[in-house]
Write a protein that holds these residues in place. Structure first.
Motif, mmCIF file in Angstrom:
data_model
loop_
_atom_site.group_PDB
_atom_site.id
_atom_site.type_symbol
_atom_site.label_atom_id
_atom_site.label_comp_id
_atom_site.label_asym_id
_atom_site.label_seq_id
_atom_site.Cartn_x
_atom_site.Cartn_y
_atom_site.Cartn_z
ATOM 1 N N MET A 278 33.226 33.652 32.446
ATOM 2 C CA MET A 278 32.816 34.047 33.792
ATOM 3 C C MET A 278 33.024 32.884 34.738
ATOM 4 S SD MET A 278 29.158 35.942 33.274
ATOM 5 C CE MET A 278 29.157 36.352 35.020
ATOM 6 N N THR A 279 33.330 33.200 35.984
ATOM 7 C CA THR A 279 33.275 32.214 37.050
ATOM 8 C C THR A 279 32.222 32.677 38.045
ATOM 9 O OG1 THR A 279 35.127 33.332 38.173
ATOM 10 C CG2 THR A 279 35.648 31.416 36.807
ATOM 11 N N LEU A 280 31.306 31.787 38.369
ATOM 12 C CA LEU A 280 30.226 32.095 39.308
ATOM 13 C C LEU A 280 30.411 31.254 40.564
ATOM 14 C CD1 LEU A 280 27.109 32.125 36.929
ATOM 15 C CD2 LEU A 280 28.361 34.093 37.835
ATOM 16 N N GLY A 281 30.515 31.916 41.687
ATOM 17 C CA GLY A 281 30.689 31.210 42.953
ATOM 18 C C GLY A 281 30.589 32.190 44.091
ATOM 19 N N THR A 282 31.610 32.230 44.940
ATOM 20 C CA THR A 282 31.624 33.198 46.036
ATOM 21 C C THR A 282 31.495 34.610 45.500
ATOM 22 O OG1 THR A 282 33.030 31.714 47.314
ATOM 23 C CG2 THR A 282 32.925 34.001 48.027
ATOM 24 N N PHE B 97 30.847 44.017 23.041
ATOM 25 C CA PHE B 97 32.077 43.271 22.777
ATOM 26 C C PHE B 97 31.964 42.405 21.529
ATOM 27 C CE2 PHE B 97 35.113 39.751 23.879
ATOM 28 C CZ PHE B 97 36.262 40.532 23.930
ATOM 29 N N ARG B 98 30.743 42.202 21.057
ATOM 30 C CA ARG B 98 30.455 41.319 19.919
ATOM 31 C C ARG B 98 30.914 39.889 20.233
ATOM 32 N NH1 ARG B 98 32.938 45.653 18.058
ATOM 33 N NH2 ARG B 98 34.787 44.529 17.315
ATOM 34 N N ALA B 99 30.538 39.436 21.412
ATOM 35 C CA ALA B 99 30.955 38.115 21.884
ATOM 36 C C ALA B 99 30.352 37.005 21.039
ATOM 37 C CB ALA B 99 30.543 37.927 23.337
ATOM 38 N N GLU B 100 31.180 36.030 20.712
ATOM 39 C CA GLU B 100 30.740 34.879 19.946
ATOM 40 C C GLU B 100 30.441 33.680 20.840
ATOM 41 O OE1 GLU B 100 33.879 34.198 17.193
ATOM 42 O OE2 GLU B 100 33.683 36.157 16.223
ATOM 43 N N ARG B 101 30.877 33.755 22.086
ATOM 44 C CA ARG B 101 30.657 32.644 23.006
ATOM 45 C C ARG B 101 30.771 33.152 24.442
ATOM 46 N NH1 ARG B 101 32.710 26.685 21.729
ATOM 47 N NH2 ARG B 101 31.633 27.387 19.853
ATOM 48 N N LEU B 102 29.931 32.584 25.316
ATOM 49 C CA LEU B 102 29.981 32.883 26.744
ATOM 50 C C LEU B 102 30.273 31.580 27.474
ATOM 51 C CD1 LEU B 102 29.537 34.667 29.276
ATOM 52 C CD2 LEU B 102 27.076 34.172 29.059
ATOM 53 N N VAL B 103 31.428 31.519 28.123
ATOM 54 C CA VAL B 103 31.855 30.324 28.856
ATOM 55 C C VAL B 103 31.723 30.593 30.349
ATOM 56 C CG1 VAL B 103 33.749 28.727 29.324
ATOM 57 C CG2 VAL B 103 33.481 29.721 27.039
ATOM 58 N N ILE B 104 31.062 29.683 31.050
ATOM 59 C CA ILE B 104 30.841 29.864 32.483
ATOM 60 C C ILE B 104 31.417 28.691 33.256
ATOM 61 C CG2 ILE B 104 29.102 30.114 34.303
ATOM 62 C CD1 ILE B 104 27.326 31.537 32.337
ATOM 63 N N GLY B 105 32.191 29.016 34.274
ATOM 64 C CA GLY B 105 32.738 28.014 35.183
ATOM 65 C C GLY B 105 32.486 28.431 36.614
ATOM 66 N N GLY B 106 33.212 27.834 37.547
ATOM 67 C CA GLY B 106 32.995 28.117 38.957
ATOM 68 C C GLY B 106 32.038 27.108 39.564
ATOM 69 N N SER B 107 31.901 27.159 40.877
ATOM 70 C CA SER B 107 31.105 26.151 41.588
ATOM 71 C C SER B 107 29.650 26.136 41.153
ATOM 72 C CB SER B 107 31.199 26.390 43.100
ATOM 73 O OG SER B 107 30.724 27.685 43.444
ATOM 74 N N MET B 108 29.091 27.287 40.828
ATOM 75 C CA MET B 108 27.680 27.334 40.459
ATOM 76 C C MET B 108 27.421 26.721 39.089
ATOM 77 S SD MET B 108 26.644 31.049 42.067
ATOM 78 C CE MET B 108 25.237 31.227 40.978
#
Length: 317
Positions: free
Chosen positions: A161-165, A259-270
């Motif tokens: 995910m990217t969190l920002g605008t 989705f059976r996600a094994e990892r959640l990666v977050i980027g973006g300005s926040m």
């Protein structure tokens, strides 16, 4: 208190040699990668071991007339960048990635590129065969870059995910972005998810948090300042950030489970405020899931991740 998971940076060569990757990047040529953002454009040469060289970054006015925007993008690509056999371009949506034509319906940025054949226009400026220009969604490029060479650690199933605008997302299955099926939201876009009848971005984005703080504190400050106030013990600031992450966790949990996600990666300005945002997010996920994936911060930076991901995301097109 929730302990933040350790960020894992995957070795670049192993990322290419993973037997589960759906494309064989070792057969892909070195490419010129371009990352188009709302305020900047970046270009670099990316080789098959995901090494970046000859980086160039220039400001970009997304609200300028179409010819100016295209000139600014084209001007970021140096002459030596044009020696590669392919140009891989990460661009925000809505965009027709197969045809290389801007949609940009219902969004403010790049509105003047709507219905413009970006592939033809850039190819003519670079004196290239239009067929050598390929496009990929910028959020998918970020996720693929982090998956292959950053915090995604080549997990079999990784959500980024990217969190920002706004909110960008990618659901990555062994190096391939899934956009259809019951395991992912529509088009693989979390911003299409609604919470209490409103899009997720109305609760969690930069503008949403700024608005929530303004309503409670009576003044307008950016998210970075809200985070700093929270670190200093400002109750309203801390509660607003926590509430936003709890909403995000509630919206995310069903999709991470499906989705059976094994990892959640977050980027973006926040993501710069990970120390404040990730603990309540992970706590909410843990309360809603039997086995919540670790929440990790992007390791490469949005631009470098997108440049690498542009190579990967366009390698089979």
């Amino acid at each position: 208190m929730v302990t933040l998971p350790e960020i894992v940076i995957a070795p670049r060569r192993r990322a290419l040699e993973d037997e589960h990757m759906h494309r064989d990047h070792r057969r892909s040529p070195t490419v010129t990668a371009v990352d188009i953002g709302g305020t900047h454009v970046s270009a670099a040469i990316v080789d098959t071991e995901l090494r970046i060289r000859d980086e160039q970054r220039r400001p970009l006015d997304a609200d300028a007339p179409a010819h100016q925007v295209l000139d600014q993008i084209a001007g970021c690509v140096r002459e030596r960048h044009l020696d590669t056999t392919r140009i891989a371009i990460a661009v925000p949506g809505p965009f027709d990635y197969s045809r290389g034509i801007g949609d940009f319906e219902g969004v403010e940025k790049f509105a003047r590129l709507r219905a413009v054949d970006v592939r033809e226009e850039l190819a003519s400026r670079w004196d290239r065969d239009p067929g050598t220009l390929r496009f990929v969604n910028d959020a998918e490029a970020f996720g693929l870059g982090e998956w292959a060479a950053g915090a995604g650690g080549r997990a079999r199933r990784c959500v980024s995910m990217t969190l920002g605008t706004g909110i960008g997302s990618a659901f990555i299955d062994r190096g391939r972005c899934l956009t259809t099926g019951t395991e992912v939201p529509a088009d693989g876009n979390l911003h299409t998810v609604e919470v209490d009848g409103a899009p997720l971005e109305e609760h969690v984005s930069r503008r949403a948090l700024i608005g929530a703080f303004r309503d409670r504190a009576g003044r307008t400050v950016d998210v970075a300042e809200i985070a700093e106030l929270a670190r200093r013990g400002h109750r309203d600031a801390a509660e607003i950030l926590t509430a936003g992450m709890e909403v995000l966790g509630t919206a995310l949990a069903p999709w991470l489970r499906a989705f059976r996600a094994e990892r959640l990666v977050i980027g973006g300005s926040m993501a710069a405020s990970a120390d404040l945002l990730f603990p309540p997010l992970h706590a909410q996920l843990t309360s809603l899931m039997t086995a919540a994936p670790p929440v990790v911060q992007g390791a490469l930076g949005a631009e470098r991740a997108s440049l690498i991901g542009a190579l990967i995301g366009t390698s089979a097109r």
